[in-house]
Design an enzyme around this catalytic site. Structure first.
Site, PDB file in Angstrom:
ATOM      1  N   TYR A 142     -12.070 -28.010  41.051  1.00 49.42           N
ATOM      2  CA  TYR A 142     -12.360 -29.368  40.466  1.00 49.42           C
ATOM      3  C   TYR A 142     -12.885 -29.489  39.254  1.00 49.42           C
ATOM      4  O   TYR A 142     -12.804 -30.462  38.288  1.00 49.42           O
ATOM      5  CB  TYR A 142     -13.468 -30.094  41.346  1.00 49.42           C
ATOM      6  CG  TYR A 142     -14.022 -31.371  40.913  1.00 49.42           C
ATOM      7  CD1 TYR A 142     -13.257 -32.612  41.234  1.00 49.42           C
ATOM      8  CD2 TYR A 142     -15.115 -31.448  40.358  1.00 49.42           C
ATOM      9  CE1 TYR A 142     -13.571 -33.759  40.622  1.00 49.42           C
ATOM     10  CE2 TYR A 142     -15.828 -32.747  39.710  1.00 49.42           C
ATOM     11  CZ  TYR A 142     -14.862 -33.748  40.100  1.00 49.42           C
ATOM     12  OH  TYR A 142     -15.326 -34.905  39.513  1.00 49.42           O
ATOM     13  N   TYR A 200      -8.361 -26.712  46.719  1.00 53.21           N
ATOM     14  CA  TYR A 200      -9.245 -26.548  45.272  1.00 53.21           C
ATOM     15  C   TYR A 200     -10.689 -26.651  46.003  1.00 53.21           C
ATOM     16  O   TYR A 200     -10.932 -27.173  47.061  1.00 53.21           O
ATOM     17  CB  TYR A 200      -9.011 -27.456  44.504  1.00 53.21           C
ATOM     18  CG  TYR A 200      -9.343 -28.955  44.760  1.00 53.21           C
ATOM     19  CD1 TYR A 200     -10.246 -29.539  44.537  1.00 53.21           C
ATOM     20  CD2 TYR A 200      -8.384 -29.845  45.411  1.00 53.21           C
ATOM     21  CE1 TYR A 200     -10.805 -30.607  44.731  1.00 53.21           C
ATOM     22  CE2 TYR A 200      -8.530 -31.031  45.700  1.00 53.21           C
ATOM     23  CZ  TYR A 200      -9.707 -31.505  45.321  1.00 53.21           C
ATOM     24  OH  TYR A 200     -10.241 -32.845  45.482  1.00 53.21           O
ATOM     25  N   CYS A 201     -11.718 -25.918  45.261  1.00 52.79           N
ATOM     26  CA  CYS A 201     -13.094 -26.119  45.476  1.00 52.79           C
ATOM     27  C   CYS A 201     -13.777 -26.599  44.099  1.00 52.79           C
ATOM     28  O   CYS A 201     -13.079 -26.980  43.312  1.00 52.79           O
ATOM     29  CB  CYS A 201     -13.557 -25.060  46.278  1.00 52.79           C
ATOM     30  SG  CYS A 201     -13.476 -23.224  45.130  1.00 52.79           S
ATOM     31  N   TRP A 202     -14.920 -26.528  44.012  1.00 53.58           N
ATOM     32  CA  TRP A 202     -15.615 -26.614  42.948  1.00 53.58           C
ATOM     33  C   TRP A 202     -15.030 -26.080  41.431  1.00 53.58           C
ATOM     34  O   TRP A 202     -14.902 -26.629  40.580  1.00 53.58           O
ATOM     35  CB  TRP A 202     -17.243 -26.283  43.004  1.00 53.58           C
ATOM     36  CG  TRP A 202     -18.072 -26.535  41.716  1.00 53.58           C
ATOM     37  CD1 TRP A 202     -18.594 -25.525  41.031  1.00 53.58           C
ATOM     38  CD2 TRP A 202     -18.215 -27.795  40.920  1.00 53.58           C
ATOM     39  NE1 TRP A 202     -19.092 -26.017  40.042  1.00 53.58           N
ATOM     40  CE2 TRP A 202     -18.965 -27.375  39.841  1.00 53.58           C
ATOM     41  CE3 TRP A 202     -17.687 -29.032  41.250  1.00 53.58           C
ATOM     42  CZ2 TRP A 202     -19.177 -28.120  38.935  1.00 53.58           C
ATOM     43  CZ3 TRP A 202     -18.425 -29.844  40.141  1.00 53.58           C
ATOM     44  CH2 TRP A 202     -19.094 -29.480  38.937  1.00 53.58           C
TER      45      TRP A 202
END
Length: 363
Positions: A125, A96-98
């Site tokens: 996130y 996952y990222c932002w």
């Protein structure tokens, strides 16, 4: 030619299915907060992310993407040669990222091309953060709390630890907040986490508790240091049954000297904190306390701080905020050593076991 298949996206409710979680955001983003158990493997460092952002703002989106892609590819190559080199053939991480976009998509795509079964967190996130706030609004209401109340220096945290050692369920908010909850409560060399990180750790702790068993927690104000206790948790605590820890003042003085040795060794830091109380107690009182610290007259200083500041403030707050304090079971430790609190925890455990079980919490 068949286009490359996008990595599968999974919703936030499915994260429990993924033991391995990879956070590809920058180190600063990871430090601010992250999924429980997530490893930090940034596809862009803090400096690289800032550089790409500057190019996007000052040059063009195309240039920013070209430079960013080269940096991401180089960092992913390093991961494959180091951190991921020994991962098994059936490895299936959640990446996952932002917001579940290009950064996590790049790594998840590469892992799947190699033959691993990587998935991408849908919404990244941001979706996790929304999930935390939503769950914190309802999760605390599912538990029966027993709130340990006591004046400053009573040993509430020590009693919590002793109860936990006996197998009782404990929610230690001050440990999660890295703070003892008062003006002098900062822990040396242990800065407080961000509010987001605190929220995540509180929720994670709640999710590991058994709703069928009571949970011991220390009475807290709305804030622990700079951190806000979640509203629903605070409401559940303030309506819960209370246990009054009535430690004699000489023992409290001894305990406080034992737990705050850094202030005994650094009177300048202590005086800086005490100066914040000038508006409440006046300059002459603060000067007298500073003189006592300089002379090493710790018993007199701590006694005055308790009698003139902490005890009246705490007593008013407890009576105002904890509805069941009037019917609280009172316990008194014989000393402040670990063994004293172990015996107190055993006696408390036995006394409460003989009482009628608490009603089931609201669902």
């Amino acid at each position: 030619m068949t286009p490359p298949r996008a990595p599968p996206k999974v919703p936030i409710d499915a994260i429990a299915d993924y033991r391995d979680r990879i956070d590809v955001r920058s180190p600063a983003e990871y430090a601010d907060d992250h999924l429980p158990g997530a490893e930090s493997h940034p596809v862009l460092s803090d400096d690289e992310r800032a550089r790409v952002g500057t190019l996007h703002a000052q040059d063009s989106e195309f240039v920013a993407k070209r430079v960013g892609a080269a940096l991401v590819a180089r960092n992913i190559a390093t991961m494959l040669e180091t951190a991921f080199a020994d991962r098994p053939r059936d490895w299936a991480p959640l990446v996952y990222c932002w917001r579940g976009g290009k950064r996590s998509g790049a790594l998840a795509h590469m892992l799947n091309e190699i033959g691993w079964k990587a998935a991408q967190l849908d919404g990244g996130y941001r979706s996790y953060r929304r999930h935390v706030l939503e769950r914190l609004a309802v999760q605390p209401r599912q538990f029966r709390f027993r709130v340990i109340c006591g004046l400053t220096g009573s040993g509430k945290s020590r009693l919590l630890r002793s109860l936990a050692d006996r197998g009782a369920q404990v929610l230690d908010l001050e440990a999660l907040a890295r703070h003892r909850g008062s003006l002098l409560g900062d822990l040396p060399d242990a800065p407080q986490p961000s509010q987001k990180r605190f929220d995540s750790e509180v929720l994670d702790a709640l999710l590991h508790l058994d709703r069928a068993r009571p949970v011991y927690v220390e009475s807290e104000s709305k804030k622990i240091g700079t951190l806000q206790v979640p509203d629903a948790l605070l409401e559940a605590m303030r309506s819960a049954d209370c246990i009054r820890l009535d430690t004699p003042r000489p023992l409290r003085i001894a305990l406080l000297k034992d737990e705050y040795p850094h202030f005994l060794a650094d009177t300048a830091a202590l005086n800086e904190r005490l100066a914040h109380l000038t508006g409440l107690h006046g300059g002459k009182t603060i000067a007298r306390w500073a003189a006592a610290a300089a002379a090493g007259d710790w018993d007199a200083l701590v006694d005055e701080l308790l009698v003139q500041h902490y005890d009246p403030t705490y007593a008013r707050a407890i009576e105002r905020n904890f509805a069941r304090i009037g019917s609280a079971l009172t316990v008194i430790p014989a000393g402040v050593d670990d063994a004293d609190f172990e015996r107190l925890a055993a006696a408390l455990d036995g006394e409460l076991a003989r009482r009628v079980p608490d009603p089931e919490p609201a669902r």
